[in-house]
Every structure is written in structure tokens, then in C-alpha cells.
Design a protein around this motif. Structure first.
Motif, mmCIF file in Angstrom:
data_model
loop_
_atom_site.group_PDB
_atom_site.id
_atom_site.type_symbol
_atom_site.label_atom_id
_atom_site.label_comp_id
_atom_site.label_asym_id
_atom_site.label_seq_id
_atom_site.Cartn_x
_atom_site.Cartn_y
_atom_site.Cartn_z
ATOM 1 N N ARG A 42 27.197 37.234 40.269
ATOM 2 C CA ARG A 42 27.714 38.551 40.657
ATOM 3 C C ARG A 42 26.719 39.650 40.281
ATOM 4 N NH1 ARG A 42 33.295 40.178 38.209
ATOM 5 N NH2 ARG A 42 32.019 40.074 36.330
ATOM 6 N N THR A 99 36.509 33.507 43.688
ATOM 7 C CA THR A 99 37.522 34.182 42.870
ATOM 8 C C THR A 99 36.933 34.879 41.650
ATOM 9 O OG1 THR A 99 37.941 32.129 41.654
ATOM 10 C CG2 THR A 99 39.320 32.549 43.584
ATOM 11 N N GLY A 123 36.131 37.997 41.170
ATOM 12 C CA GLY A 123 36.846 39.246 40.935
ATOM 13 C C GLY A 123 37.716 39.568 42.129
ATOM 14 N N GLU A 124 38.681 40.442 41.910
ATOM 15 C CA GLU A 124 39.609 40.784 42.992
ATOM 16 C C GLU A 124 38.928 41.495 44.152
ATOM 17 O OE1 GLU A 124 43.164 42.755 41.697
ATOM 18 O OE2 GLU A 124 43.373 41.413 39.979
ATOM 19 N N THR A 125 37.890 42.262 43.860
ATOM 20 C CA THR A 125 37.242 43.029 44.915
ATOM 21 C C THR A 125 35.821 42.567 45.205
ATOM 22 O OG1 THR A 125 36.497 44.668 43.308
ATOM 23 C CG2 THR A 125 38.612 45.090 44.409
ATOM 24 N N ASP A 126 35.372 41.536 44.505
ATOM 25 C CA ASP A 126 34.005 41.046 44.707
ATOM 26 C C ASP A 126 33.960 40.020 45.830
ATOM 27 O OD1 ASP A 126 32.670 42.408 42.561
ATOM 28 O OD2 ASP A 126 33.691 41.060 41.182
ATOM 29 N N PHE A 127 32.909 40.089 46.613
ATOM 30 C CA PHE A 127 32.616 39.045 47.588
ATOM 31 C C PHE A 127 31.192 38.591 47.328
ATOM 32 C CE2 PHE A 127 30.643 37.814 51.661
ATOM 33 C CZ PHE A 127 31.339 36.638 51.844
#
Length: 139
Positions: free
Chosen positions: A22, A50, A52-56
Motif C-alpha cells: 500500500r 482487503t 483498507g476500506e478505501t484502498d485499492f
């Protein structure tokens, strides 16, 4: 010359590798995550979805049709060619095959004694070959 960073005292190598991915991706870095075996590679692949909730984190398994276009490659073998050689994250207990192709190698060492002992051997071998080394101890 390849720079080698040792990260030791890691309780969960897969989670730690995902956090490194990340951070690297956020800095526009490209990396290869080298798993110890197919099961760990599958765990990495799954965990990258998965982080983070907003990480891709765009990633692909080595050999996948999307791998040449992905900034993050997951593999359990360094045989063959990769689309980039910026960073390698090594989760195995062995010195990676042809690691010198990469600009930077991250050696992830867990708290397990056998993993730590293997890491110490790799550190000494890299040092004897005069590779630039750094060491980070996770809290």
C-alpha cells in the motif's frame, strides 16, 4: 547496486507485506511480492483486496494476463521475467533467485526463531557481498 532493507520482528508477514505494498503503491512504486509457497501467495492475493476500506491495490498473480499491466505482482517463484524490477518483498526463508535484478529488496523476517535464524544468515551473506543494508525492527 541493490539496496536491501531488513524488517524484523514481524508478527504477520502477509499483513505486513500488504501494508508495504500500500505504501509503495501510494508512492507510485512497483513491486513483486515473493511468497514462500502457493498457499501464502493465495493469502497475499486475497489480503491485497482487503488492506483498507478505501484502498485499492491493483495486483495480479504472476502469469496472469493482467500481470504485465499491474504495479503489484504476487508470485511464489522468481523464475521467468517480470514487467518491472523496482522492488521485491521477500517473505521466504531463502535468498531470492536473481534478486540483483531489483533496485530494492525488502526482507520480511517474522518473530519465529527459524525465520529469524534464516534471516540472520541472509543478512550476513548480503553484508559479505557489500550490498547496502538497513535494518528496521517493528515495534
Amino acid at each position: 547496486m541493490t539496496r536491501i532493507d531488513f524488517h524484523t520482528n514481524i508478527s504477520d508477514k502477509v499483513s505486513y507485506a500488504c501494508r508495504l505494498a500500500r505504501k509503495a503503491y501510494g508512492a507510485r512504486g512497483k513491486l513483486v511480492l515473493l511468497a514462500a509457497d502457493a498457499a501464502q501467495a493465495a493469502a497475499l492475493n486475497s489480503s491485497l483486496w482487503t488492506v483498507g476500506e478505501t484502498d485499492f491495490l491493483p495486483h495480479a498473480m504472476a502469469g496472469d494476463a493482467l500481470a504485465p499491466h499491474s504495479p503489484i505482482i504476487v508470485t511464489d517463484s522468481l523464475e521467468g521475467e517480470f514487467p518491472h524490477y523496482d522492488m521485491l518483498v521477500n517473505l521466504t526463508q531463502a535468498t531470492p533467485l536473481r534478486f540483483e535484478r531489483f533496485q530494492r529488496v525488502f526482507e520480511i523476517i517474522s518473530t519465529a526463531e527459524d525465520d529469524a535464524a534464516a534471516g540472520r544468515k541472509r543478512y550476513l551473506a548480503y553484508k559479505q557481498q557489500s550490498f547496502p543494508l538497513t535494518h528496521f525492527v517493528a515495534a
